[in-house]
Write a protein that holds these residues in place. Structure first.
Motif, PDB file in Angstrom:
ATOM      1  N   PHE A   1       0.843  -1.208   0.000  1.00 40.91           N
ATOM      2  CA  PHE A   1       0.000   0.000   0.000  1.00 40.91           C
ATOM      3  C   PHE A   1       0.874   1.253   0.000  1.00 40.91           C
ATOM      4  O   PHE A   1       0.665   2.182  -0.779  1.00 40.91           O
ATOM      5  CB  PHE A   1      -0.923  -0.014   1.229  1.00 40.91           C
ATOM      6  N   ASP A   2       1.872   1.286   0.897  1.00 38.53           N
ATOM      7  CA  ASP A   2       2.758   2.450   1.018  1.00 38.53           C
ATOM      8  C   ASP A   2       3.507   2.728  -0.287  1.00 38.53           C
ATOM      9  O   ASP A   2       3.609   3.877  -0.724  1.00 38.53           O
ATOM     10  CB  ASP A   2       3.808   2.206   2.113  1.00 38.53           C
ATOM     11  N   LEU A   3       4.048   1.678  -0.876  1.00 41.55           N
ATOM     12  CA  LEU A   3       4.871   1.851  -2.078  1.00 41.55           C
ATOM     13  C   LEU A   3       4.029   2.331  -3.251  1.00 41.55           C
ATOM     14  O   LEU A   3       4.407   3.267  -3.973  1.00 41.55           O
ATOM     15  CB  LEU A   3       5.588   0.537  -2.415  1.00 41.55           C
ATOM     16  N   VAL A   4       2.885   1.715  -3.443  1.00 40.10           N
ATOM     17  CA  VAL A   4       2.003   2.084  -4.560  1.00 40.10           C
ATOM     18  C   VAL A   4       1.465   3.506  -4.359  1.00 40.10           C
ATOM     19  O   VAL A   4       1.358   4.284  -5.317  1.00 40.10           O
ATOM     20  CB  VAL A   4       0.872   1.041  -4.714  1.00 40.10           C
ATOM     21  N   ALA A   5       1.172   3.866  -3.123  1.00 34.17           N
ATOM     22  CA  ALA A   5       0.683   5.223  -2.843  1.00 34.17           C
ATOM     23  C   ALA A   5       1.745   6.258  -3.224  1.00 34.17           C
ATOM     24  O   ALA A   5       1.425   7.301  -3.813  1.00 34.17           O
ATOM     25  CB  ALA A   5       0.310   5.362  -1.363  1.00 34.17           C
ATOM     26  N   ALA A   6       3.006   5.963  -2.918  1.00 32.88           N
ATOM     27  CA  ALA A   6       4.090   6.902  -3.256  1.00 32.88           C
ATOM     28  C   ALA A   6       4.233   7.035  -4.770  1.00 32.88           C
ATOM     29  O   ALA A   6       4.399   8.140  -5.297  1.00 32.88           O
ATOM     30  CB  ALA A   6       5.404   6.431  -2.626  1.00 32.88           C
ATOM     31  N   LEU A   7       4.158   5.918  -5.484  1.00 32.59           N
ATOM     32  CA  LEU A   7       4.254   5.950  -6.949  1.00 32.59           C
ATOM     33  C   LEU A   7       3.128   6.786  -7.551  1.00 32.59           C
ATOM     34  O   LEU A   7       3.360   7.663  -8.390  1.00 32.59           O
ATOM     35  CB  LEU A   7       4.203   4.521  -7.514  1.00 32.59           C
ATOM     36  N   ASP A   8       1.900   6.501  -7.114  1.00 26.47           N
ATOM     37  CA  ASP A   8       0.739   7.200  -7.673  1.00 26.47           C
ATOM     38  C   ASP A   8       0.813   8.700  -7.411  1.00 26.47           C
ATOM     39  O   ASP A   8       0.464   9.509  -8.271  1.00 26.47           O
ATOM     40  CB  ASP A   8      -0.559   6.658  -7.042  1.00 26.47           C
ATOM     41  N   SER A   9       1.240   9.046  -6.209  1.00 23.34           N
ATOM     42  CA  SER A   9       1.293  10.463  -5.845  1.00 23.34           C
ATOM     43  C   SER A   9       2.331  11.197  -6.700  1.00 23.34           C
ATOM     44  O   SER A   9       2.080  12.316  -7.159  1.00 23.34           O
ATOM     45  CB  SER A   9       1.621  10.601  -4.360  1.00 23.34           C
ATOM     46  N   ALA A  10       3.474  10.553  -6.912  1.00 21.89           N
ATOM     47  CA  ALA A  10       4.513  11.181  -7.740  1.00 21.89           C
ATOM     48  C   ALA A  10       4.026  11.345  -9.178  1.00 21.89           C
ATOM     49  O   ALA A  10       4.258  12.380  -9.810  1.00 21.89           O
ATOM     50  CB  ALA A  10       5.789  10.344  -7.701  1.00 21.89           C
ATOM     51  N   ASN A  11       3.357  10.332  -9.692  1.00 13.71           N
ATOM     52  CA  ASN A  11       2.826  10.399 -11.061  1.00 13.71           C
ATOM     53  C   ASN A  11       1.880  11.591 -11.218  1.00 13.71           C
ATOM     54  O   ASN A  11       2.044  12.428 -12.110  1.00 13.71           O
ATOM     55  CB  ASN A  11       2.086   9.093 -11.382  1.00 13.71           C
ATOM     56  N   LEU A  12       0.899  11.696 -10.322  1.00 12.61           N
ATOM     57  CA  LEU A  12      -0.078  12.785 -10.417  1.00 12.61           C
ATOM     58  C   LEU A  12       0.604  14.142 -10.289  1.00 12.61           C
ATOM     59  O   LEU A  12       0.395  15.037 -11.108  1.00 12.61           O
ATOM     60  CB  LEU A  12      -1.138  12.657  -9.315  1.00 12.61           C
ATOM     61  N   ARG A  13       1.434  14.288  -9.245  1.00 12.95           N
ATOM     62  CA  ARG A  13       1.964  15.630  -8.940  1.00 12.95           C
ATOM     63  C   ARG A  13       3.050  16.067  -9.915  1.00 12.95           C
ATOM     64  O   ARG A  13       3.250  17.257 -10.117  1.00 12.95           O
ATOM     65  CB  ARG A  13       2.356  15.701  -7.473  1.00 12.95           C
ATOM     66  N   SER A  14       3.739  15.115 -10.540  1.00 10.43           N
ATOM     67  CA  SER A  14       4.697  15.515 -11.583  1.00 10.43           C
ATOM     68  C   SER A  14       3.961  16.165 -12.750  1.00 10.43           C
ATOM     69  O   SER A  14       4.440  17.125 -13.359  1.00 10.43           O
ATOM     70  CB  SER A  14       5.497  14.312 -12.068  1.00 10.43           C
ATOM     71  N   LEU A  15       2.793  15.636 -13.079  1.00  9.27           N
ATOM     72  CA  LEU A  15       1.983  16.193 -14.166  1.00  9.27           C
ATOM     73  C   LEU A  15       1.385  17.529 -13.750  1.00  9.27           C
ATOM     74  O   LEU A  15       1.449  18.526 -14.482  1.00  9.27           O
ATOM     75  CB  LEU A  15       0.850  15.230 -14.528  1.00  9.27           C
ATOM     76  N   LEU A  16       0.797  17.522 -12.571  1.00 14.28           N
ATOM     77  CA  LEU A  16       0.041  18.686 -12.096  1.00 14.28           C
ATOM     78  C   LEU A  16       0.974  19.880 -11.900  1.00 14.28           C
ATOM     79  O   LEU A  16       0.629  21.008 -12.255  1.00 14.28           O
ATOM     80  CB  LEU A  16      -0.636  18.301 -10.775  1.00 14.28           C
ATOM     81  N   MET A  17       2.136  19.629 -11.306  1.00 11.83           N
ATOM     82  CA  MET A  17       3.068  20.709 -10.995  1.00 11.83           C
ATOM     83  C   MET A  17       4.036  20.977 -12.155  1.00 11.83           C
ATOM     84  O   MET A  17       4.782  21.962 -12.110  1.00 11.83           O
ATOM     85  CB  MET A  17       3.902  20.373  -9.748  1.00 11.83           C
ATOM     86  N   GLY A  18       4.044  20.089 -13.143  1.00 11.63           N
ATOM     87  CA  GLY A  18       4.973  20.279 -14.245  1.00 11.63           C
ATOM     88  C   GLY A  18       6.424  20.189 -13.817  1.00 11.63           C
ATOM     89  O   GLY A  18       7.290  20.887 -14.358  1.00 11.63           O
ATOM     90  N   SER A  19       6.725  19.344 -12.826  1.00  7.90           N
ATOM     91  CA  SER A  19       8.098  19.194 -12.343  1.00  7.90           C
ATOM     92  C   SER A  19       8.356  17.735 -11.970  1.00  7.90           C
ATOM     93  O   SER A  19       7.464  17.052 -11.460  1.00  7.90           O
ATOM     94  CB  SER A  19       8.321  20.076 -11.115  1.00  7.90           C
ATOM     95  N   PHE A  20       9.577  17.277 -12.229  1.00 10.78           N
ATOM     96  CA  PHE A  20       9.918  15.881 -11.933  1.00 10.78           C
ATOM     97  C   PHE A  20      10.492  15.707 -10.522  1.00 10.78           C
ATOM     98  O   PHE A  20      10.812  14.591 -10.125  1.00 10.78           O
ATOM     99  CB  PHE A  20      10.928  15.360 -12.970  1.00 10.78           C
ATOM    100  N   ASP A  21      10.626  16.796  -9.769  1.00  4.86           N
ATOM    101  CA  ASP A  21      11.231  16.708  -8.431  1.00  4.86           C
ATOM    102  C   ASP A  21      10.505  15.721  -7.520  1.00  4.86           C
ATOM    103  O   ASP A  21      11.116  15.090  -6.655  1.00  4.86           O
ATOM    104  CB  ASP A  21      11.221  18.082  -7.740  1.00  4.86           C
ATOM    105  N   VAL A  22       9.189  15.615  -7.735  1.00  2.00           N
ATOM    106  CA  VAL A  22       8.399  14.776  -6.833  1.00  2.00           C
ATOM    107  C   VAL A  22       8.770  13.288  -6.966  1.00  2.00           C
ATOM    108  O   VAL A  22       8.544  12.509  -6.042  1.00  2.00           O
ATOM    109  CB  VAL A  22       6.885  15.047  -7.050  1.00  2.00           C
TER     110      VAL A  22
END
Lengths: 206, 206
Positions: B168-189
């Motif tokens: 659960f923890d690992l998949v949640a981190a992956l999903d969050s990075a995917n969404l926020r990289s798109l939303l924020m337009g930055s790969f830092d996440v």
């Protein structure tokens, strides 16, 4: 002032119409997305004339932006304001997380978190709608960081904890539980999110 | 067999058309959603007749379900198969996570993770499309749990670690990075997600 004196009844009726439309729009968008907000469809569902709706909202994009603002106000009232009544520190941080879980689990919006739904819909589509959703997300992440920092200032979270990373972990757990409770049709995943967040907070606590 | 003998050319041409349509459909859907897959629109974009497309795919829902299957095949090839070439244990688990980060960051689908986009779109809309997306998600979570359990069997993750919660923890981190990289337009996440996952794996390691 002049407008209020001369068109008081019209202004009041206009406000009422906008409130009714936006209350419907946030619920529809949480299930079917902001793309699902057609002026014609809302007009039909609410038995309002299409031209009346266009007079109130102009373009579909303006309706979408106002729907985001309306959803933000509901989110602030449901999740943020009650937690801000609690003194800064670990208790406020936990209150924010608990309120978010309830907001998602109670289906304050019928499609679960309005912002998770809408952010995924527009994440890869640049423009004012994505910008508005990104701003709400940054605001929410910023509030989490602030709550964590305050808990550090209160001596309840260790000063060496990376507040940004902890905020990332907590928000990721909330988002994942929201999505998977809907997708799997089961609330068990909220318990998993709570356990994950408890682990993070215990590890971070002084 | 009979069909192959008598209509070999037609069958081959039909397969080619379906492949071309589905290759386009997965890309479109990753940005604009499965709702954005209209037969008319795909026909126009690919200069294929609408009636031809209907002959190949039938209804829009059938096109959506086939698009999910096509995206799943790409995901399996990009993320899962390379990791399964590595012996079971911590190395395979890390390979799966690394491959997922690359799959999302390299925009294998232009809208980021196809399944995050589609799952949020249909999470609150019961029916065959949601069921198909829920099945892929369960399969992915199940594969993560299996990889963690194998790392426990190999003595590389502690036996008392809850494999479901770690997944659960690992998949949640992956999903969050995917969404926020798109939303924020930055790969830092993605770096934040890597740090979060490293923390989880270090804490779980023997």
């Amino acid at each position: 002032m002049t407008e209020q004196l001369t068109t008081d009844g019209r202004v009041a009726r206009g406000d009422r119409t906008r409130r009714v439309v936006l209350a419907k729009a946030v619920d529809v968008a949480s299930v079917e997305g902001l793309e699902g907000l057609s002026i014609g469809r809302l007009a039909a569902e609410l038995s309002i004339s299409k031209s009346g709706l266009i007079a109130h909202f102009g373009t579909k994009e303006e309706l979408q932006l106002r729907t985001i603002r309306a959803a933000r106000a509901i989110f602030a009232q449901t999740v943020i304001e009650p937690a801000l009544a609690i003194p800064p520190g670990m208790a406020r941080l936990r209150a924010l997380l608990d309120a978010w879980v309830e907001y998602s689990r109670d289906r304050r919006f019928p499609g679960g978190c309005f912002f998770a739904r809408a952010a995924h819909e527009y994440a890869a589509r640049p423009g004012p709608v994505r910008d508005a959703l990104a701003a709400v997300d940054e605001e929410w992440l910023g509030l989490m960081v602030e709550a964590i920092t305050q808990a550090q200032d209160a001596g309840e979270i260790r000063p060496d904890v990376d507040a940004g990373l902890l905020a990332f972990d907590l928000v990721a757990a909330l988002d994942s539980a929201n999505l998977r409770s809907l997708l799997m049709g089961s609330f068990d995943v909220y318990d998993q999110a709570r356990r994950a967040m408890d682990e993070r907070l215990s590890a971070a606590a002084t």
